[in-house]
Design an enzyme around this catalytic site. Structure first.
Site, PDB file in Angstrom:
ATOM      1  N   VAL A  84      75.822  35.442  33.324  1.00 46.48           N
ATOM      2  CA  VAL A  84      74.795  35.962  34.220  1.00 46.48           C
ATOM      3  C   VAL A  84      73.786  36.713  33.365  1.00 46.48           C
ATOM      4  O   VAL A  84      74.164  37.501  32.486  1.00 46.48           O
ATOM      5  CB  VAL A  84      75.383  36.913  35.287  1.00 46.48           C
ATOM      6  CG1 VAL A  84      74.269  37.514  36.145  1.00 46.48           C
ATOM      7  CG2 VAL A  84      76.383  36.170  36.168  1.00 46.48           C
ATOM      8  N   ARG A  90      75.447  42.625  38.778  1.00 47.85           N
ATOM      9  CA  ARG A  90      75.796  43.399  39.968  1.00 47.85           C
ATOM     10  C   ARG A  90      74.930  43.045  41.179  1.00 47.85           C
ATOM     11  O   ARG A  90      74.605  43.898  42.000  1.00 47.85           O
ATOM     12  CB  ARG A  90      75.734  44.902  39.683  1.00 47.85           C
ATOM     13  CG  ARG A  90      76.707  45.340  38.595  1.00 47.85           C
ATOM     14  CD  ARG A  90      76.699  46.849  38.377  1.00 47.85           C
ATOM     15  NE  ARG A  90      77.682  47.201  37.358  1.00 47.85           N
ATOM     16  CZ  ARG A  90      77.412  47.250  36.047  1.00 47.85           C
ATOM     17  NH1 ARG A  90      76.188  46.977  35.620  1.00 47.85           N
ATOM     18  NH2 ARG A  90      78.336  47.588  35.184  1.00 47.85           N
ATOM     19  N   ARG A  91      74.563  41.806  41.259  1.00 53.12           N
ATOM     20  CA  ARG A  91      73.827  41.326  42.429  1.00 53.12           C
ATOM     21  C   ARG A  91      74.598  40.235  43.173  1.00 53.12           C
ATOM     22  O   ARG A  91      74.045  39.564  44.033  1.00 53.12           O
ATOM     23  CB  ARG A  91      72.461  40.780  42.015  1.00 53.12           C
ATOM     24  CG  ARG A  91      71.540  41.804  41.375  1.00 53.12           C
ATOM     25  CD  ARG A  91      70.143  41.221  41.231  1.00 53.12           C
ATOM     26  NE  ARG A  91      69.259  42.090  40.481  1.00 53.12           N
ATOM     27  CZ  ARG A  91      67.973  41.809  40.242  1.00 53.12           C
ATOM     28  NH1 ARG A  91      67.439  40.692  40.719  1.00 53.12           N
ATOM     29  NH2 ARG A  91      67.228  42.639  39.538  1.00 53.12           N
ATOM     30  N   VAL A  93      75.729  37.444  41.778  1.00 49.55           N
ATOM     31  CA  VAL A  93      75.481  36.107  41.231  1.00 49.55           C
ATOM     32  C   VAL A  93      76.786  35.474  40.752  1.00 49.55           C
ATOM     33  O   VAL A  93      77.080  34.311  41.061  1.00 49.55           O
ATOM     34  CB  VAL A  93      74.448  36.161  40.089  1.00 49.55           C
ATOM     35  CG1 VAL A  93      74.296  34.783  39.435  1.00 49.55           C
ATOM     36  CG2 VAL A  93      73.099  36.651  40.602  1.00 49.55           C
ATOM     37  N   SER A 118      86.043  35.644  27.949  1.00 51.56           N
ATOM     38  CA  SER A 118      85.435  36.533  26.955  1.00 51.56           C
ATOM     39  C   SER A 118      85.790  37.983  27.269  1.00 51.56           C
ATOM     40  O   SER A 118      85.945  38.806  26.362  1.00 51.56           O
ATOM     41  CB  SER A 118      83.918  36.346  26.940  1.00 51.56           C
ATOM     42  OG  SER A 118      83.365  36.572  28.233  1.00 51.56           O
ATOM     43  N   GLU A 119      85.922  38.307  28.548  1.00 51.31           N
ATOM     44  CA  GLU A 119      86.347  39.626  29.005  1.00 51.31           C
ATOM     45  C   GLU A 119      87.437  39.425  30.054  1.00 51.31           C
ATOM     46  O   GLU A 119      87.146  39.076  31.203  1.00 51.31           O
ATOM     47  CB  GLU A 119      85.170  40.401  29.593  1.00 51.31           C
ATOM     48  CG  GLU A 119      84.063  40.699  28.585  1.00 51.31           C
ATOM     49  CD  GLU A 119      82.925  41.481  29.212  1.00 51.31           C
ATOM     50  OE1 GLU A 119      83.058  42.714  29.333  1.00 51.31           O
ATOM     51  OE2 GLU A 119      81.919  40.858  29.593  1.00 51.31           O
ATOM     52  N   TYR A 123      88.205  38.056  35.636  1.00 53.18           N
ATOM     53  CA  TYR A 123      88.567  36.917  36.474  1.00 53.18           C
ATOM     54  C   TYR A 123      89.746  37.138  37.404  1.00 53.18           C
ATOM     55  O   TYR A 123      90.020  36.301  38.268  1.00 53.18           O
ATOM     56  CB  TYR A 123      88.790  35.689  35.587  1.00 53.18           C
ATOM     57  CG  TYR A 123      87.500  35.245  34.935  1.00 53.18           C
ATOM     58  CD1 TYR A 123      86.574  34.503  35.652  1.00 53.18           C
ATOM     59  CD2 TYR A 123      87.185  35.626  33.631  1.00 53.18           C
ATOM     60  CE1 TYR A 123      85.371  34.124  35.081  1.00 53.18           C
ATOM     61  CE2 TYR A 123      85.983  35.253  33.050  1.00 53.18           C
ATOM     62  CZ  TYR A 123      85.082  34.506  33.779  1.00 53.18           C
ATOM     63  OH  TYR A 123      83.872  34.153  33.213  1.00 53.18           O
ATOM     64  N   PHE A 409      87.561  25.810  25.140  1.00 57.77           N
ATOM     65  CA  PHE A 409      86.592  24.904  25.764  1.00 57.77           C
ATOM     66  C   PHE A 409      85.474  25.721  26.382  1.00 57.77           C
ATOM     67  O   PHE A 409      84.737  25.279  27.195  1.00 57.77           O
ATOM     68  CB  PHE A 409      87.271  23.992  26.806  1.00 57.77           C
ATOM     69  CG  PHE A 409      88.128  24.731  27.802  1.00 57.77           C
ATOM     70  CD1 PHE A 409      87.570  25.262  28.970  1.00 57.77           C
ATOM     71  CD2 PHE A 409      89.479  24.911  27.592  1.00 57.77           C
ATOM     72  CE1 PHE A 409      88.348  25.930  29.898  1.00 57.77           C
ATOM     73  CE2 PHE A 409      90.277  25.571  28.514  1.00 57.77           C
ATOM     74  CZ  PHE A 409      89.713  26.083  29.662  1.00 57.77           C
TER      75      PHE A 409
END
Length: 409
Positions: A84, A90-91, A93, A118-119, A123, A409
């Site tokens: 994003v 924080r919208r 998206v 990545s973080e 998730y 991937f």
């Protein structure tokens, strides 16, 4: 301005990918790497968040087949290239893209979605659990010896280039896919990922090299590696970086590790993303000096709970009713009865009383055998309703070998 989610138009790929690159630091990729990702992109499975002609978010899902306990290879969406724009955080998206993507995966009839994060904290709220971990380390070859199994001397080794050895190494990899949960079948084009080796990414190391392990004229294993020469006043202090290593049997793997640990003018062998139960840790004479560390690898999301749980087998007979919560994919909510063993399984909706209560995130973590339901319960994330059900299900969900994702991937 209203944000709109659209399937990726091939003509917009460069603009779309530039948003992704910027979100990950803004350092342009090497041309060969960028070109490969463009060719692997399945445009009909990739989406962008757009404000007019401005892209502000990206997400994709490769078509994969993932090995699961029992040896089946199950359709799975490989979630990738999620970003994003910093101006649009924080919208909602990301949430809108994740919801759209999981609805798409369900419509494609794929029971699983998987990703590397990545973080990692991002998730879990979308129902992903850490389903496989990886081991990293560095063997100090000046102080650590390898004790190899009998027969290792019967394996011959041959150094070649990854390109020349590609067919042979891919054949070895293909034979291993069903032997360990979490491995991905290589679809056409994905074999080229192992050949990407931009000089700018080597950090002073050599071009990627390949060593083949052979027995009776057959390739039974391989390793991709690079050598970084270093010198001090006292002499050579180079290092070997292992990028891939695979063997069809323990002796072939041991021969490869012994070779890598004896490369001239080096004093360490570093590696990343190995299985947590990999044999190297039992070959070395001093594990402490190998600096082993653990990291999350594959995050797993059950998109169709019934189909996913029925696709794998179970270590011991199990008959358990789950009370499942899944606010992000409400079609999974409710009670499911799982009945299965080593021969197969059935998972259907039921009105029977629940034995265990948990969310879809915990099922994802336990699905490949990488996390036990008992350990998740100890963290307060699984609740036992029927006494004894937790231990029964935890043992059944186990795997004789740890799940492992061999490449990203």
């Amino acid at each position: 301005m209203t944000t709109e989610l659209r399937v990726l138009d091939p003509a917009d790929w460069d603009k779309w990918y530039a948003v992704l690159e910027l979100a990950f630091g803004g350092v342009p990729e090497a041309d060969e790497e960028r070109k490969l990702w463009q060719e692997l992109t399945e445009h009909e499975r990739f989406i962008g968040a757009w404000e007019g002609d401005r892209c502000v978010g990206t997400a994709g899902a490769f078509t994969f087949r993932l090995s699961v306990p029992g040896g089946a290879v199950v359709p799975a969406a490989g979630v990738t290239m999620v970003s994003v724009a910093g101006t649009h955080r924080r919208r909602g998206v990301l949430t809108s893209m994740m919801r759209r993507q999981l609805e798409d995966v369900r419509s494609w009839g794929e029971p699983l979605a998987v990703l590397t994060a990545s973080e990692p904290e991002i998730y879990g709220r979308f129902g992903y659990g850490v389903g496989a971990y990886s081991a990293h380390g560095a063997i100090d070859t000046t102080r650590v010896r390898l004790v190899v199994p009998e027969g290792t001397d019967g394996v011959s080794l041959r150094v070649t280039s990854p390109t020349e050895a590609l067919d042979a190494t891919e054949a070895v990899y293909a034979r291993l896919v069903t032997t360990r949960p979490g491995m991905l079948e290589r679809r056409p084009g994905w074999e080229r990922l192992a050949l990407i080796d931009p000089p700018g990414d080597r950090e002073g190391a050599s071009p990627r090299q390949c060593v083949l392990a052979e027995r009776d004229g057959e390739v039974v294993g391989y390793a991709h590696y690079a050598i970084k020469p270093e010198w001090s006043f006292a002499g050579a202090n180079g290092s070997v970086s292992v990028q891939q290593l695979a063997g069809l049997d323990p002796v072939a793997e041991a021969a490869l590790w012994r070779f890598l640990c004896s490369v001239d003018l080096t004093s360490s062998v570093g590696f990343r993303s190995r299985p947590v139960d990999d044999a190297w840790q039992h070959l070395v004479t001093d594990l402490r000096r190998c600096e082993p560390t653990l990291r999350d690898a594959l995050h797993v999301r059950l998109v169709d709970v019934g189909a996913a749980l029925a696709a794998r087998t179970y270590q011991t007979p199990v008959d358990v009713v789950f009370e499942l919560t899944d606010a992000f994919c409400p079609w999974n909510e409710g009670r499911w009865r799982l009945s299965g063993d080593l021969e197969g399984a059935v998972c259907v909706r039921t009105g029977d009383a629940a034995d265990l209560s948990l969310s879809v995130r915990e099922l994802g973590a336990a699905y490949l055998g990488g996390a036990s339901l008992l350990s998740l319960a100890a963290a307060g994330r699984v609740r036992e309703v029927r006494p004894g059900a937790l231990r029964e299900a935890s043992v059944a969900f186990g795997s004789p070998v740890a799940p492992w994702l061999p490449h990203g991937f």
